[in-house]
Design a protein around this motif. Structure first.
Motif, PDB file in Angstrom:
ATOM      1  N   THR A  42      43.121  32.640  21.617  1.00 34.06           N
ATOM      2  CA  THR A  42      43.811  33.929  21.667  1.00 34.06           C
ATOM      3  C   THR A  42      43.638  34.452  23.079  1.00 34.06           C
ATOM      4  O   THR A  42      42.518  34.523  23.593  1.00 34.06           O
ATOM      5  CB  THR A  42      43.205  34.913  20.658  1.00 34.06           C
ATOM      6  N   VAL A  43      44.744  34.811  23.731  1.00 36.60           N
ATOM      7  CA  VAL A  43      44.709  35.146  25.153  1.00 36.60           C
ATOM      8  C   VAL A  43      44.980  36.635  25.354  1.00 36.60           C
ATOM      9  O   VAL A  43      45.974  37.167  24.861  1.00 36.60           O
ATOM     10  CB  VAL A  43      45.748  34.313  25.938  1.00 36.60           C
ATOM     11  N   THR A  44      44.079  37.297  26.077  1.00 41.13           N
ATOM     12  CA  THR A  44      44.301  38.669  26.544  1.00 41.13           C
ATOM     13  C   THR A  44      44.053  38.691  28.040  1.00 41.13           C
ATOM     14  O   THR A  44      43.460  37.764  28.602  1.00 41.13           O
ATOM     15  CB  THR A  44      43.376  39.674  25.837  1.00 41.13           C
ATOM     16  N   GLN A  45      44.503  39.745  28.696  1.00 43.84           N
ATOM     17  CA  GLN A  45      44.384  39.823  30.153  1.00 43.84           C
ATOM     18  C   GLN A  45      43.410  40.926  30.538  1.00 43.84           C
ATOM     19  O   GLN A  45      43.469  42.039  30.005  1.00 43.84           O
ATOM     20  CB  GLN A  45      45.748  40.080  30.797  1.00 43.84           C
ATOM     21  N   PHE A  46      42.514  40.615  31.481  1.00 44.04           N
ATOM     22  CA  PHE A  46      41.586  41.627  31.975  1.00 44.04           C
ATOM     23  C   PHE A  46      42.356  42.694  32.751  1.00 44.04           C
ATOM     24  O   PHE A  46      43.272  42.390  33.515  1.00 44.04           O
ATOM     25  CB  PHE A  46      40.512  40.994  32.868  1.00 44.04           C
ATOM     26  N   ASN A  47      41.970  43.950  32.543  1.00 45.69           N
ATOM     27  CA  ASN A  47      42.664  45.061  33.186  1.00 45.69           C
ATOM     28  C   ASN A  47      42.349  45.158  34.666  1.00 45.69           C
ATOM     29  O   ASN A  47      43.173  45.620  35.455  1.00 45.69           O
ATOM     30  CB  ASN A  47      42.291  46.377  32.501  1.00 45.69           C
ATOM     31  N   GLY A  48      41.138  44.750  35.062  1.00 46.25           N
ATOM     32  CA  GLY A  48      40.740  44.836  36.451  1.00 46.25           C
ATOM     33  C   GLY A  48      41.275  43.674  37.261  1.00 46.25           C
ATOM     34  O   GLY A  48      41.781  42.689  36.742  1.00 46.25           O
ATOM     35  N   GLY A  49      41.129  43.798  38.594  1.00 47.22           N
ATOM     36  CA  GLY A  49      41.562  42.735  39.485  1.00 47.22           C
ATOM     37  C   GLY A  49      42.963  42.973  40.007  1.00 47.22           C
ATOM     38  O   GLY A  49      43.872  43.275  39.244  1.00 47.22           O
ATOM     39  N   GLN A  50      43.123  42.848  41.316  1.00 46.08           N
ATOM     40  CA  GLN A  50      44.408  43.129  41.932  1.00 46.08           C
ATOM     41  C   GLN A  50      45.097  41.881  42.452  1.00 46.08           C
ATOM     42  O   GLN A  50      46.234  41.939  42.883  1.00 46.08           O
ATOM     43  CB  GLN A  50      44.206  44.102  43.098  1.00 46.08           C
ATOM     44  N   SER A  51      44.443  40.747  42.455  1.00 38.66           N
ATOM     45  CA  SER A  51      44.996  39.598  43.146  1.00 38.66           C
ATOM     46  C   SER A  51      45.284  38.447  42.195  1.00 38.66           C
ATOM     47  O   SER A  51      46.430  38.224  41.826  1.00 38.66           O
ATOM     48  CB  SER A  51      44.026  39.156  44.252  1.00 38.66           C
ATOM     49  N   ASN A  52      44.264  37.718  41.787  1.00 40.82           N
ATOM     50  CA  ASN A  52      44.482  36.607  40.876  1.00 40.82           C
ATOM     51  C   ASN A  52      44.378  37.087  39.426  1.00 40.82           C
ATOM     52  O   ASN A  52      43.315  37.551  38.998  1.00 40.82           O
ATOM     53  CB  ASN A  52      43.460  35.492  41.126  1.00 40.82           C
ATOM     54  N   PRO A  53      45.456  36.985  38.653  1.00 39.11           N
ATOM     55  CA  PRO A  53      45.395  37.412  37.248  1.00 39.11           C
ATOM     56  C   PRO A  53      44.289  36.664  36.499  1.00 39.11           C
ATOM     57  O   PRO A  53      44.094  35.466  36.686  1.00 39.11           O
ATOM     58  CB  PRO A  53      46.784  37.039  36.708  1.00 39.11           C
ATOM     59  N   THR A  54      43.572  37.397  35.676  1.00 42.09           N
ATOM     60  CA  THR A  54      42.405  36.852  34.977  1.00 42.09           C
ATOM     61  C   THR A  54      42.533  37.143  33.487  1.00 42.09           C
ATOM     62  O   THR A  54      42.885  38.260  33.101  1.00 42.09           O
ATOM     63  CB  THR A  54      41.112  37.472  35.546  1.00 42.09           C
ATOM     64  N   TYR A  55      42.236  36.148  32.660  1.00 39.79           N
ATOM     65  CA  TYR A  55      42.483  36.221  31.224  1.00 39.79           C
ATOM     66  C   TYR A  55      41.225  35.846  30.454  1.00 39.79           C
ATOM     67  O   TYR A  55      40.423  35.020  30.890  1.00 39.79           O
ATOM     68  CB  TYR A  55      43.605  35.250  30.820  1.00 39.79           C
TER      69      TYR A  55
END
Length: 354
Positions: A42-55
């Protein structure tokens, strides 16, 4: 308008528009390439971070973290997740606190961009640099733990880590100024800023003599430290995208910007009652780092801080460009971009030049 950094950047949410990918293809690749993996995730995305998307990947038996290059057009040399993987692998082997890397995929055909997967580290991130919720003694201990971790990083043996080719030794500030000035000027979508234009010239004319080379993180904000929920122990330093071989004082004083920036600019605490909070005074924090790294002090401190404010402003300028082009990694990108003019002005003020 100020924002609640903990609420805005903490935790995960639904995958943002334009950041989705083929989860079945990811599941198949992980099944074939990650020992012990058992999906589906199950994939969700971290709200923080401005450059490389993190899940965050939640499987029936385990949790993982995935970092990828952002979709869409990117500047040459930016978002190098392959370099991130290399450096955290070396640091993990040296028992430095990082999330353990597990698998790297350089094939963009799997989910649309290269990516890597690392272990999920359960812990606590303070998105507000004053670390709300801690009592003064505990807050002081957390600051000391950050200081000690940075000092340890800057005393690691690069050759022993196998990272002697990780960057170009020497002339760090000249090279960094050239890099970020070029990216700032090339990103025509984001426009220009008077204070950044002036800072480029001033920094080039006022670079201190002397040089040193260590491994540097490149983005040592407080929210890139994962703490143990139970106390002031750093479990992992996160987000190694900007790491390279460079000058340790540039790296440490980037972290030190929190003392010179107001709460509405990157969550700094300029003007706060530090003694009441339990936060060490800037001079004491600098002295602790110097003691741990065998230094007598830091000359030209204002140069280093002006340089780092320029550098971060250039990073935000890139976020602004990605926002305009529609591929910014964070849902809160606009709120950060809104601070760019003020950050650039404060950076110029560090020079003491009218």
């Amino acid at each position: 308008m100020s924002i609640d950094h903990q609420q805005a950047f903490g935790g995960t949410g639904a995958i943002r528009a334009g950041h989705g990918f083929d989860v079945e293809a990811l599941d198949a690749w992980l099944t074939a390439n990650l020992p012990g993996y058992a999906g589906p995730p199950t994939v969700t995305q971290f709200n923080g971070g401005q450059s490389n998307p993190t899940y965050r990947l939640d499987t029936p038996g385990r949790r993982y973290v995935l970092r990828r290059k952002p979709p869409g057009p990117i500047l040459p040399g930016a978002h190098a997740v392959e370099r991130e993987y290399r450096v955290i692998a070396a640091l993990s082997d040296a028992d430095f606190p990082v999330a353990r890397p597990l698998a790297l995929c350089e094939d963009a055909g799997v989910i649309g961009t290269p990516f890597y997967v690392m272990a999920f580290v359960p812990g606590r991130i303070f998105w507000n640099s004053t670390m709300p919720g801690l009592d003064p003694a505990d807050r002081a201990a957390h600051f000391d733990a950050m200081n000690a971790t940075i000092a340890r990083l800057h005393t690691l043996d690069v050759d022993a880590l196998g990272l002697s080719s990780y960057g170009k030794p020497g002339n760090y500030f000249e090279r960094q100024l050239a890099r970020w000035s070029r990216q700032y000027r090339e990103d025509v979508d984001a426009g220009r800023n008077e204070h950044l234009d002036r800072l480029i010239d001033w920094l080039g004319a006022n670079t201190p003599p002397g040089d040193e080379t260590t491994l540097v993180h490149g983005d040592l904000r407080g929210d890139n430290f994962m703490f143990d929920d139970a106390g002031p122990r750093v479990l992992a330093v996160l987000d190694w995208e900007l790491s390279t071989l460079g000058h340790p004082l540039g790296d440490f004083t980037y972290h030190l910007m929190m003392y010179r920036l107001p709460p509405d600019v990157l969550g700094g605490f300029a003007g706060a009652e530090l003694a009441t909070l339990g936060i060490p005074e800037e001079a004491d924090y600098v002295a602790a780092y110097c003691r741990r790294t065998g230094r007598g002090g830091i000359d030209a401190l204002d140069f280093y801080l002006a340089f780092n404010m320029f550098r971060f402003a250039a990073i935000l300028h890139g976020v602004k460009g990605r926002l305009i082009r529609g591929n910014a990694a964070s849902a809160t990108a606009q709120s950060l971009v809104d601070t760019l003019p003020k950050l650039a002005r404060i950076g110029w003020e560090q020079t003491g030049t009218r």
